[in-house]
Structures are given as structure tokens and as C-alpha cells.
Design a protein around this motif. Structure first.
Motif, PDB file in Angstrom:
ATOM      1  N   VAL A 143      24.556  19.868  -1.210  1.00  0.00           N
ATOM      2  CA  VAL A 143      24.469  19.037  -2.553  1.00  0.00           C
ATOM      3  C   VAL A 143      23.755  17.546  -2.372  1.00  0.00           C
ATOM      4  CG1 VAL A 143      25.675  18.175  -4.619  1.00  0.00           C
ATOM      5  CG2 VAL A 143      26.283  20.302  -3.656  1.00  0.00           C
ATOM      6  N   LEU A 144      24.279  16.804  -1.201  1.00  0.00           N
ATOM      7  CA  LEU A 144      23.901  15.499  -0.840  1.00  0.00           C
ATOM      8  C   LEU A 144      22.299  15.740  -0.476  1.00  0.00           C
ATOM      9  CD1 LEU A 144      26.673  14.176   0.873  1.00  0.00           C
ATOM     10  CD2 LEU A 144      25.967  13.258  -1.480  1.00  0.00           C
ATOM     11  N   GLY A 145      21.965  16.655   0.138  1.00  0.00           N
ATOM     12  CA  GLY A 145      20.611  16.921   0.477  1.00  0.00           C
ATOM     13  C   GLY A 145      19.583  17.409  -0.614  1.00  0.00           C
ATOM     14  N   GLY A 155      14.108  15.257   4.334  1.00  0.00           N
ATOM     15  CA  GLY A 155      15.237  14.486   5.391  1.00  0.00           C
ATOM     16  C   GLY A 155      15.785  15.348   6.335  1.00  0.00           C
ATOM     17  N   MET A 156      16.512  14.887   6.963  1.00  0.00           N
ATOM     18  CA  MET A 156      17.771  15.675   7.828  1.00  0.00           C
ATOM     19  C   MET A 156      18.987  14.714   7.817  1.00  0.00           C
ATOM     20  SD  MET A 156      15.861  17.268  11.256  1.00  0.00           S
ATOM     21  CE  MET A 156      14.647  18.531  11.152  1.00  0.00           C
ATOM     22  N   THR A 157      20.005  15.262   7.754  1.00  0.00           N
ATOM     23  CA  THR A 157      21.402  14.703   7.806  1.00  0.00           C
ATOM     24  C   THR A 157      21.511  13.839   8.980  1.00  0.00           C
ATOM     25  OG1 THR A 157      22.342  16.683   6.782  1.00  0.00           O
ATOM     26  CG2 THR A 157      23.861  15.162   7.438  1.00  0.00           C
ATOM     27  N   GLY A 158      21.767  12.465   8.603  1.00  0.00           N
ATOM     28  CA  GLY A 158      22.047  11.512   9.806  1.00  0.00           C
ATOM     29  C   GLY A 158      23.683  11.400   9.935  1.00  0.00           C
ATOM     30  N   THR A 159      24.159  11.192   8.822  1.00  0.00           N
ATOM     31  CA  THR A 159      25.630  10.985   9.051  1.00  0.00           C
ATOM     32  C   THR A 159      26.163  11.647   7.827  1.00  0.00           C
ATOM     33  OG1 THR A 159      25.300   8.849   9.894  1.00  0.00           O
ATOM     34  CG2 THR A 159      27.372   9.270   8.812  1.00  0.00           C
ATOM     35  N   LEU A 160      27.343  12.151   7.863  1.00  0.00           N
ATOM     36  CA  LEU A 160      28.258  12.895   6.662  1.00  0.00           C
ATOM     37  C   LEU A 160      29.784  12.491   6.938  1.00  0.00           C
ATOM     38  CD1 LEU A 160      28.237  14.586   4.403  1.00  0.00           C
ATOM     39  CD2 LEU A 160      28.697  16.602   5.839  1.00  0.00           C
ATOM     40  N   ILE A 161      29.941  11.848   5.662  1.00  0.00           N
ATOM     41  CA  ILE A 161      31.538  11.370   5.804  1.00  0.00           C
ATOM     42  C   ILE A 161      32.244  11.950   4.739  1.00  0.00           C
ATOM     43  CG2 ILE A 161      33.113   9.702   5.591  1.00  0.00           C
ATOM     44  CD1 ILE A 161      31.074   7.729   6.844  1.00  0.00           C
ATOM     45  N   ASP A 198      40.333  18.695 -13.619  1.00  0.00           N
ATOM     46  CA  ASP A 198      40.302  17.217 -13.694  1.00  0.00           C
ATOM     47  C   ASP A 198      40.567  16.709 -12.270  1.00  0.00           C
ATOM     48  OD1 ASP A 198      39.554  17.090 -16.247  1.00  0.00           O
ATOM     49  OD2 ASP A 198      41.533  17.278 -16.960  1.00  0.00           O
ATOM     50  N   VAL A 199      41.031  17.782 -11.167  1.00  0.00           N
ATOM     51  CA  VAL A 199      41.441  17.211 -10.045  1.00  0.00           C
ATOM     52  C   VAL A 199      40.463  16.671  -9.030  1.00  0.00           C
ATOM     53  CG1 VAL A 199      43.012  17.832  -7.999  1.00  0.00           C
ATOM     54  CG2 VAL A 199      43.623  18.476 -10.412  1.00  0.00           C
ATOM     55  N   LEU A 200      40.434  15.577  -8.451  1.00  0.00           N
ATOM     56  CA  LEU A 200      39.461  15.121  -7.309  1.00  0.00           C
ATOM     57  C   LEU A 200      39.889  15.844  -6.190  1.00  0.00           C
ATOM     58  CD1 LEU A 200      37.008  13.394  -6.207  1.00  0.00           C
ATOM     59  CD2 LEU A 200      38.728  11.587  -6.347  1.00  0.00           C
ATOM     60  N   CYS A 201      39.342  16.590  -5.709  1.00  0.00           N
ATOM     61  CA  CYS A 201      39.586  17.307  -4.175  1.00  0.00           C
ATOM     62  C   CYS A 201      38.840  16.524  -3.004  1.00  0.00           C
ATOM     63  CB  CYS A 201      38.830  18.727  -4.279  1.00  0.00           C
ATOM     64  SG  CYS A 201      39.604  19.976  -5.709  1.00  0.00           S
ATOM     65  N   ALA A 202      37.782  15.995  -3.169  1.00  0.00           N
ATOM     66  CA  ALA A 202      37.263  15.273  -2.169  1.00  0.00           C
ATOM     67  C   ALA A 202      36.090  14.513  -2.417  1.00  0.00           C
ATOM     68  CB  ALA A 202      36.630  16.436  -1.060  1.00  0.00           C
ATOM     69  N   GLU A 203      35.636  13.356  -1.582  1.00  0.00           N
ATOM     70  CA  GLU A 203      34.596  12.630  -1.760  1.00  0.00           C
ATOM     71  C   GLU A 203      33.687  12.768  -0.458  1.00  0.00           C
ATOM     72  OE1 GLU A 203      36.051   8.946  -4.635  1.00  0.00           O
ATOM     73  OE2 GLU A 203      37.269   9.498  -2.495  1.00  0.00           O
ATOM     74  N   ALA A 204      32.490  12.400  -0.569  1.00  0.00           N
ATOM     75  CA  ALA A 204      31.684  12.230   0.284  1.00  0.00           C
ATOM     76  C   ALA A 204      30.492  11.381   0.317  1.00  0.00           C
ATOM     77  CB  ALA A 204      30.789  13.716   0.851  1.00  0.00           C
ATOM     78  N   GLU A 205      30.008  10.862   1.602  1.00  0.00           N
ATOM     79  CA  GLU A 205      28.714   9.899   1.615  1.00  0.00           C
ATOM     80  C   GLU A 205      27.908  10.509   2.666  1.00  0.00           C
ATOM     81  OE1 GLU A 205      30.198   5.941   2.553  1.00  0.00           O
ATOM     82  OE2 GLU A 205      31.548   5.929   0.882  1.00  0.00           O
ATOM     83  N   GLY A 206      26.521  10.640   2.325  1.00  0.00           N
ATOM     84  CA  GLY A 206      25.751  11.180   3.446  1.00  0.00           C
ATOM     85  C   GLY A 206      24.425  10.102   3.530  1.00  0.00           C
ATOM     86  N   VAL A 207      24.048   9.879   4.728  1.00  0.00           N
ATOM     87  CA  VAL A 207      22.928   9.171   4.872  1.00  0.00           C
ATOM     88  C   VAL A 207      21.758  10.039   5.663  1.00  0.00           C
ATOM     89  CG1 VAL A 207      21.646   7.265   6.363  1.00  0.00           C
ATOM     90  CG2 VAL A 207      24.191   7.016   5.548  1.00  0.00           C
ATOM     91  N   PHE A 208      20.966  10.341   5.125  1.00  0.00           N
ATOM     92  CA  PHE A 208      19.713  11.197   5.703  1.00  0.00           C
ATOM     93  C   PHE A 208      18.710  10.358   6.119  1.00  0.00           C
ATOM     94  CE2 PHE A 208      22.397  13.644   2.751  1.00  0.00           C
ATOM     95  CZ  PHE A 208      22.194  15.062   3.043  1.00  0.00           C
ATOM     96  N   VAL A 209      17.896  11.053   6.957  1.00  0.00           N
ATOM     97  CA  VAL A 209      16.949  10.270   7.686  1.00  0.00           C
ATOM     98  C   VAL A 209      15.563  10.889   7.289  1.00  0.00           C
ATOM     99  CG1 VAL A 209      15.841   9.559  10.095  1.00  0.00           C
ATOM    100  CG2 VAL A 209      18.494   9.525   9.697  1.00  0.00           C
ATOM    101  N   SER A 210      14.418  10.086   6.609  1.00  0.00           N
ATOM    102  CA  SER A 210      13.367  10.707   6.139  1.00  0.00           C
ATOM    103  C   SER A 210      12.502  10.999   7.474  1.00  0.00           C
ATOM    104  CB  SER A 210      12.670   9.721   5.578  1.00  0.00           C
ATOM    105  OG  SER A 210      11.474  10.236   4.958  1.00  0.00           O
ATOM    106  N   ILE A 211      11.939  12.451   7.638  1.00  0.00           N
ATOM    107  CA  ILE A 211      11.323  12.864   8.572  1.00  0.00           C
ATOM    108  C   ILE A 211       9.912  13.219   8.181  1.00  0.00           C
ATOM    109  CG2 ILE A 211      10.818  14.615  10.515  1.00  0.00           C
ATOM    110  CD1 ILE A 211      13.604  12.992  10.490  1.00  0.00           C
TER     111      ILE A 211
END
Length: 232
Positions: A143-145, A155-161, A198-211
């Protein structure tokens, strides 16, 4: 929030060239998902399982006898495309013709935002009655991609938290909301959440690197060479 979550299509969607074959390929993938879902929790007798395994092995041999696709159509993940309307039928997360995919459906909701829906079956279980955390992370990555592709840069995934707030339930429609936040040079920053009701299950942050596109073209050439070698 969007109401429709039909998978996106591109102008070069190859299903238009041979719609009957692709419709049956997607139907077969659906049937395989159903088998996987029911096999996981089934207490079928040994003889029935043996007959089913024999039949599937025979069909696997039959597929091997057919020519492989000369060209691998589309992309396996949206981050690599740099185009949210590309063709992703092979994707292990959103591909309608890939039985490994739940599948997730994604729709663009704004210039930098998207929403996705998914229902994970028993085949994806981790904690009792809940989705394995690795699949939650993989869903976020997809989804972040997708939203990073709204930048127009592959891009490609650099960091996924991933921060897990509550167990994510199986057999429940999950709603992902995601946004492309900003870019800093080659780095593309994204964020997302997933809710069950209505329940928040998880959150994520992603940093992608442009290729550079040339790098992807080189990877595609390497893949084509490997596929040609396998076909010999």
C-alpha cells in the motif's frame, strides 16, 4: 473515503488482448485461494487428500508442458512501476491472477492519498484468529508502495517501520489509508494505517528510494535471461 475498490487498469493491460484466457486465469487463482483457505482448516480423510494431491500434481505437470510467457507482463509491485495504473496481475499482494494474493484492492483517493481493502483468510493466521504480523507488514509495503508511486517515480523500499497497536483479525474487512508525505532527494516518505472497523490495528512509515528507470530495465533484462534459461 471511496466506495469502489476495483483494481486499477492501464491502457496496456494485456487482459484486453486475450480477455477470455485472463478471465479463466483469475478464476483459477480464485479457486486455488478457496482450496488453500479450506485445506488449512479441513479434517478431510487421507484418501480424499491423496486424490486431490494427485490431481493437482497432474495439473502442475500439464501447465509445465505449455510454453512460458515470452514476456512477463506488468509489475509484481506498484512501487516499481512509478505508475499506479500499471498492470499488477502477478503481484503476490494485489494480483488477481496470483493465488498467493489475498488479494488487496487499492484505489487512489487524492493527489497523494489512497485507500485499500483486504480480507485475510485462515491461511494467513499468526496469533489465534488474527493475521500474521509478517503479512500485515507485507500489506503495508504494498500500500505504501502504491502511494509513493503517486510521485511518478519508481522506487524500492528502503525502510519500513510497523507499529502493531492491536491484533489484526482474520475474516474481517480491513481498511488501509495511506499517504505520500514528502520527498528529500531520492527518498520518498510515506505513512499508512490499518483499521478493522473503528479499531486501529497498526501504523506504518515507509521510506522508498527512487531508482533510475535504467536500473529497472537492467533487472527486467536479467529476469528475461533467467526465464529463458529455465525454459530450455
Amino acid at each position: 473515503m471511496t466506495e469502489a475498490h476495483e483494481p486499477l487498469r492501464s491502457a496496456w493491460d494485456t487482459t484486453k488482448e486475450d480477455p477470455g484466457k485472463w478471465a479463466q486465469k483469475r478464476r483459477l487463482a480464485d479457486a486455488m485461494r478457496l482450496v488453500i483457505e479450506r485445506l488449512v482448516s479441513s479434517d478431510a480423510p487421507e484418501d480424499e487428500l491423496r486424490r486431490a494431491a494427485d490431481a493437482l500434481e497432474r495439473y502442475g505437470d500439464a501447465l509445465e508442458a505449455h510454453p512460458r510467457l515470452r514476456f512477463v507482463h506488468g509489475y509484481a509491485e506498484s512501487a516499481n512501476a512509478g505508475d499506479v495504473s500499471a498492470f499488477f496481475d502477478r503481484s503476490p499482494m494485489i494480483g488477481l491472477a496470483n493465488p498467493l494474493a489475498p488479494p488487496i484492492t487499492i484505489a487512489k483517493t487524492g493527489e497523494r492519498t489512497a485507500e485499500a481493502r483486504a480480507v485475510f483468510s485462515s491461511a494467513y493466521e499468526g496469533p489465534p484468529g488474527h493475521v500474521h504480523g509478517g503479512f500485515v507488514a507485507a500489506a503495508f509495503d504494498e500500500v505504501l508502495g502504491f502511494v509513493q508511486s503517486l510521485s511518478g517515480r519508481p522506487g524500492m523500499t528502503g525502510t519500513l517501520i510497523v507499529r502493531y497497536r492491536r491484533p489484526t483479525p482474520l475474516h474481517t474487512e480491513l481498511r488501509f489509508t495511506a499517504a505520500y508525505v514528502r520527498s528529500e532527494g531520492r527518498r520518498l516518505y510515506t505513512e499508512a494505517r490499518v483499521h478493522a472497523g473503528d479499531v486501529l490495528c497498526a501504523e506504518a512509515e515507509g521510506v522508498f528510494v527512487s531508482i533510475a528507470r535504467e536500473r529497472f530495465e537492467a533487472l527486467e533484462a536479467e529476469r528475461a535471461a533467467r526465464e529463458a534459461e529455465r525454459a530450455r
